[in-house]
Design an enzyme around this catalytic site. Structure first.
Site, PDB file in Angstrom:
ATOM      1  N   HIS A  72     -59.013 -72.293 -36.461  1.00  0.00           N
ATOM      2  CA  HIS A  72     -58.018 -71.712 -37.008  1.00  0.00           C
ATOM      3  C   HIS A  72     -56.691 -71.625 -36.194  1.00  0.00           C
ATOM      4  CE1 HIS A  72     -59.586 -68.803 -40.709  1.00  0.00           C
ATOM      5  NE2 HIS A  72     -59.921 -69.812 -40.622  1.00  0.00           N
ATOM      6  N   TYR A 200     -56.131 -58.772 -40.363  1.00  0.00           N
ATOM      7  CA  TYR A 200     -56.375 -57.376 -39.854  1.00  0.00           C
ATOM      8  C   TYR A 200     -55.492 -56.543 -40.641  1.00  0.00           C
ATOM      9  CZ  TYR A 200     -58.905 -59.675 -35.695  1.00  0.00           C
ATOM     10  OH  TYR A 200     -59.434 -60.779 -35.104  1.00  0.00           O
ATOM     11  N   PRO A 292     -65.362 -54.414 -32.123  1.00  0.00           N
ATOM     12  CA  PRO A 292     -65.189 -55.995 -32.518  1.00  0.00           C
ATOM     13  C   PRO A 292     -63.537 -56.385 -32.798  1.00  0.00           C
ATOM     14  CG  PRO A 292     -65.911 -55.005 -33.706  1.00  0.00           C
ATOM     15  CD  PRO A 292     -66.024 -53.792 -32.830  1.00  0.00           C
ATOM     16  N   LYS A 296     -63.787 -59.969 -28.737  1.00  0.00           N
ATOM     17  CA  LYS A 296     -64.650 -61.006 -27.805  1.00  0.00           C
ATOM     18  C   LYS A 296     -65.619 -60.804 -27.293  1.00  0.00           C
ATOM     19  CE  LYS A 296     -60.323 -61.674 -26.715  1.00  0.00           C
ATOM     20  NZ  LYS A 296     -61.061 -62.870 -27.341  1.00  0.00           N
ATOM     21  N   TYR A 384     -56.286 -63.569 -28.008  1.00  0.00           N
ATOM     22  CA  TYR A 384     -56.905 -63.631 -28.083  1.00  0.00           C
ATOM     23  C   TYR A 384     -57.621 -65.218 -28.451  1.00  0.00           C
ATOM     24  CZ  TYR A 384     -59.132 -63.366 -33.537  1.00  0.00           C
ATOM     25  OH  TYR A 384     -59.319 -63.496 -34.296  1.00  0.00           O
TER      26      TYR A 384
HETATM   27  P1  FAS Z   1     -77.448 -59.048 -27.704  1.00  0.00           P
HETATM   28  O1  FAS Z   1     -77.711 -57.814 -28.178  1.00  0.00           O
HETATM   29  O2  FAS Z   1     -76.964 -60.259 -28.583  1.00  0.00           O
HETATM   30  O3  FAS Z   1     -79.294 -59.877 -27.750  1.00  0.00           O
HETATM   31  C1  FAS Z   1     -80.179 -59.137 -26.995  1.00  0.00           C
HETATM   32  C2  FAS Z   1     -81.543 -59.644 -27.386  1.00  0.00           C
HETATM   33  O4  FAS Z   1     -82.347 -59.444 -26.156  1.00  0.00           O
HETATM   34  C3  FAS Z   1     -81.733 -58.868 -28.396  1.00  0.00           C
HETATM   35  O5  FAS Z   1     -82.310 -59.849 -29.214  1.00  0.00           O
HETATM   36  C4  FAS Z   1     -82.969 -57.230 -28.272  1.00  0.00           C
HETATM   37  O6  FAS Z   1     -84.043 -58.180 -29.490  1.00  0.00           O
HETATM   38  C5  FAS Z   1     -83.786 -58.400 -27.487  1.00  0.00           C
HETATM   39  N1  FAS Z   1     -84.145 -57.252 -26.264  1.00  0.00           N
HETATM   40  C6  FAS Z   1     -83.705 -56.150 -25.790  1.00  0.00           C
HETATM   41  N2  FAS Z   1     -83.904 -55.155 -25.830  1.00  0.00           N
HETATM   42  C7  FAS Z   1     -85.244 -55.801 -25.034  1.00  0.00           C
HETATM   43  C8  FAS Z   1     -86.114 -55.571 -23.988  1.00  0.00           C
HETATM   44  N3  FAS Z   1     -86.248 -54.500 -23.984  1.00  0.00           N
HETATM   45  N4  FAS Z   1     -87.458 -57.094 -23.862  1.00  0.00           N
HETATM   46  C9  FAS Z   1     -86.753 -58.105 -24.188  1.00  0.00           C
HETATM   47  N5  FAS Z   1     -85.949 -58.408 -25.410  1.00  0.00           N
HETATM   48  C10 FAS Z   1     -85.442 -56.664 -25.241  1.00  0.00           C
HETATM   49  N6  FAS Z   1     -68.835 -59.891 -31.744  1.00  0.00           N
HETATM   50  C11 FAS Z   1     -68.117 -60.150 -31.503  1.00  0.00           C
HETATM   51  O7  FAS Z   1     -67.311 -60.737 -31.180  1.00  0.00           O
HETATM   52  N7  FAS Z   1     -67.481 -60.083 -33.072  1.00  0.00           N
HETATM   53  C12 FAS Z   1     -68.381 -58.785 -34.149  1.00  0.00           C
HETATM   54  O8  FAS Z   1     -67.494 -58.883 -35.092  1.00  0.00           O
HETATM   55  C13 FAS Z   1     -68.954 -58.583 -33.625  1.00  0.00           C
HETATM   56  N8  FAS Z   1     -69.774 -57.770 -34.285  1.00  0.00           N
HETATM   57  C14 FAS Z   1     -70.822 -57.344 -34.362  1.00  0.00           C
HETATM   58  C15 FAS Z   1     -71.624 -56.455 -34.629  1.00  0.00           C
HETATM   59  C16 FAS Z   1     -71.984 -55.486 -34.429  1.00  0.00           C
HETATM   60  C17 FAS Z   1     -73.526 -54.714 -34.926  1.00  0.00           C
HETATM   61  C18 FAS Z   1     -73.589 -55.501 -33.120  1.00  0.00           C
HETATM   62  C19 FAS Z   1     -74.381 -54.692 -32.070  1.00  0.00           C
HETATM   63  C20 FAS Z   1     -72.900 -56.619 -32.799  1.00  0.00           C
HETATM   64  C21 FAS Z   1     -71.413 -56.858 -32.909  1.00  0.00           C
HETATM   65  N9  FAS Z   1     -70.818 -57.772 -31.920  1.00  0.00           N
HETATM   66  C22 FAS Z   1     -69.412 -58.421 -32.775  1.00  0.00           C
HETATM   67  C23 FAS Z   1     -71.051 -58.356 -30.141  1.00  0.00           C
HETATM   68  C24 FAS Z   1     -71.645 -59.170 -30.360  1.00  0.00           C
HETATM   69  O9  FAS Z   1     -72.005 -60.026 -31.268  1.00  0.00           O
HETATM   70  C25 FAS Z   1     -73.151 -59.171 -28.969  1.00  0.00           C
HETATM   71  O10 FAS Z   1     -71.659 -59.388 -27.580  1.00  0.00           O
HETATM   72  C26 FAS Z   1     -73.544 -60.215 -28.749  1.00  0.00           C
HETATM   73  O11 FAS Z   1     -74.462 -60.169 -29.688  1.00  0.00           O
HETATM   74  C27 FAS Z   1     -73.597 -60.732 -27.466  1.00  0.00           C
HETATM   75  O12 FAS Z   1     -74.891 -61.107 -26.997  1.00  0.00           O
HETATM   76  P2  FAS Z   1     -76.111 -61.013 -26.462  1.00  0.00           P
HETATM   77  O13 FAS Z   1     -75.621 -60.548 -24.543  1.00  0.00           O
HETATM   78  O14 FAS Z   1     -76.915 -62.308 -26.272  1.00  0.00           O
HETATM   79  O15 FAS Z   1     -76.321 -59.451 -26.619  1.00  0.00           O
HETATM   80  C1  PHB Z   2     -66.015 -61.164 -38.161  1.00  0.00           C
HETATM   81  O1  PHB Z   2     -65.552 -62.484 -38.675  1.00  0.00           O
HETATM   82  O2  PHB Z   2     -67.271 -60.958 -37.622  1.00  0.00           O
HETATM   83  C2  PHB Z   2     -64.864 -61.072 -36.692  1.00  0.00           C
HETATM   84  C3  PHB Z   2     -64.063 -61.701 -36.495  1.00  0.00           C
HETATM   85  C4  PHB Z   2     -63.494 -61.084 -35.833  1.00  0.00           C
HETATM   86  C5  PHB Z   2     -63.089 -60.440 -35.048  1.00  0.00           C
HETATM   87  C6  PHB Z   2     -64.064 -58.911 -35.390  1.00  0.00           C
HETATM   88  C7  PHB Z   2     -65.188 -59.878 -36.856  1.00  0.00           C
HETATM   89  O3  PHB Z   2     -62.738 -59.641 -34.355  1.00  0.00           O
END
Ligand code: FAS
Ligand code: PHB
Length: 389
Positions: A72, A200, A292, A296, A384
């Site tokens: 993109h 957006y 989000p 980032k 971005y």
């Molecule tokens: P994660 O939370 O992905 O992974 C942590 C892992 O640790 C999990 O698998 C969990 O099960 C495990 N864990 C937790 N406690 C533990 C324990 N006590 N013992 C062992 N394991 C344990 N980012 C974007 O850039 N764009 C988005 O659109 C976006 N949407 C999101 C929507 C939601 C609902 C959430 C919650 C996050 C979103 N994010 C988004 C952010 C997300 O992508 C995170 O930045 C990303 O998952 C970070 O990865 P980790 O640091 O690996 O954490």
């Molecule tokens: C998504 O595709 O899930 C998405 C893309 C851009 C964002 C947040 C979420 O800033």
């Protein structure tokens, strides 16, 4: 059992760190609370910065990404009157890649399996000990049996609700937080995306985002009150609200269909300092959360892994501790800039309950300035696509 680095958390942070360390002959064990199926069922981020793509290449996990990722060159910011394109390629010479976090995680699991990595799922009661000693240990329970691993270092990759950050004494942690009074209701639908590039939308009815995973899998979000529940939103109600927030020509062309996933994500900005406590290092969502709006979250986790994997290899293979001593300060320098951008994008694109008319004028003026100023668009574009590691 002994290993060099115990990694708590088998999400993208933990898996990428393990993959990079294993490729440098550093032994690891990943302890993951959930089943692999549960981890792989999560629908999270969708946009990869070029720095993240490079890191996945260096980890040897980018074959499918190169085949299926969508390049993109820009995105659109809109309100009820304006539609402003931010042309990343023209403004920065770089582009982003649309490829879901779910796919990144799956590719990392495949690579770690090929590496013969030691990943323990469904662990409980993880406890980190002796962080101030030469050798630390991590205890956990799996299948009812208590186990212990001795290690040199522990990487806390266990997300916002994990155990790692809380292992650092509360009196030694500095925490910073902004909880936003709204959430994002997201759906996934097997329909062609509404627009070639992400939109957006800051409409008078609230924020919406038109995104995608591929040419027949769309990802949409609308801003909703935190009191809302996904079940209160039928597909028809969602499509109608999304249409009302997108530019008319986009709304008219919108192809709707049944949602295959529907969830509400709360929005918060959060950071905890420091990222190191003795032999423990915090990575990704364990250390910070961003709304989000700036795409980032996942990308910031990857830059933490970039800094930490180099530091641990230097410490374990070259007896050079400069990297681990500098990790917290070095990672936080980039984290705070991404935190700022995500906060700024969230304030620019969302309506806040009870805000006065001045706030709406500030959003309008910001978008108007972006429409008229290449300098303003370049500043947004360089944030971005991701600031340098
Ligand atoms: P994660 O939370 O992905 O992974 C942590 C892992 O640790 C999990 O698998 C969990 O099960 C495990 N864990 C937790 N406690 C533990 C324990 N006590 N013992 C062992 N394991 C344990 N980012 C974007 O850039 N764009 C988005 O659109 C976006 N949407 C999101 C929507 C939601 C609902 C959430 C919650 C996050 C979103 N994010 C988004 C952010 C997300 O992508 C995170 O930045 C990303 O998952 C970070 O990865 P980790 O640091 O690996 O954490
Ligand atoms: C998504 O595709 O899930 C998405 C893309 C851009 C964002 C947040 C979420 O800033």
């Amino acid at each position: 059992m002994k290993t060099e680095v115990v990694i708590i958390g088998g999400g993208p942070s933990g898996l990428l760190l393990s993959q990079l360390l294993n490729r440098a002959n550093v032994s690891t064990v990943i302890l993951e609370r959930a089943t692999r199926a549960r981890v792989l069922s999560r629908i999270r981020a969708g946009v990869l910065e070029p720095g993240t793509v490079q890191m996945l290449h260096e980890a040897g996990v980018d074959e499918r990404l190169k085949r299926e990722g969508l390049e993109h060159n820009g995105c659109f910011l809109t309100d009820d009157d304006l539609m402003v394109q931010i042309n990343f390629r023209q403004l920065t010479g770089k582009s982003v890649t649309v490829y879901g976090q779910t796919e990144v995680t799956a590719d990392l699991y495949t690579a770690q399996d090929e590496m013969g990595a030691n990943i323990v799922h469904e662990v409980e009661d993880v406890a980190i000990q002796s962080l101030d000693q030469t050798s630390s240990s991590v205890e956990y329970t799996v299948k009812g049996e208590r186990k212990r691993i001795d290690c040199a270092y522990v990487a806390g990759c266990d997300g916002f609700h994990g155990v790692s950050r809380k292992t650092i004494p509360a009196a030694k942690r500095r925490e910073f937080e902004r909880v936003y009074p709204f959430g994002w209701l997201g759906i996934l639908s097997q329909t062609p995306p509404a627009n070639e590039e992400l939109i957006y939308a800051n409409s008078s009815r609230g924020f919406a985002l038109a995104s995608m995973r591929n040419k027949n899998l769309s990802r949409y979000y609308v801003q909703v009150p935190l009191s809302d529940e996904p079940d209160a939103w039928s597909d028809d109600r969602f499509w109608q609200e999304l249409r009302s927030r997108l530019p008319a020509e986009t709304a008219d062309a919108l192809v709707t269909g049944p949602s295959i996933e529907k969830s509400i994500a709360p929005l918060r900005s959060f950071a905890s300092e420091p990222l190191r406590w003795g032999n423990l290092f915090l990575v990704g969502d364990a250390a910070h959360i961003v709304p989000p709006t700036g795409a980032k979250g996942l990308n910031l986790a990857v830059s933490d892994v970039f800094y930490l994997h180099q530091a641990l290899i230097d410490a374990l293979k070259r007896d050079n501790n400069a990297g681990i001593d500098a990790y917290s300060e070095r990672a936080l320098a980039r984290i705070w800039k991404a935190m700022r951008f995500s906060w700024q994008m969230t304030n620019m694109l969302h309506q806040f309950d009870g805000e006065d008319s001045f706030a709406a004028r500030m959003r309008k003026a910001t978008l108007s300035h972006l429409a008229q100023s290449e300098t303003a668009r370049r500043e947004l574009a360089e944030n971005y696509i991701g600031l340098p590691f």
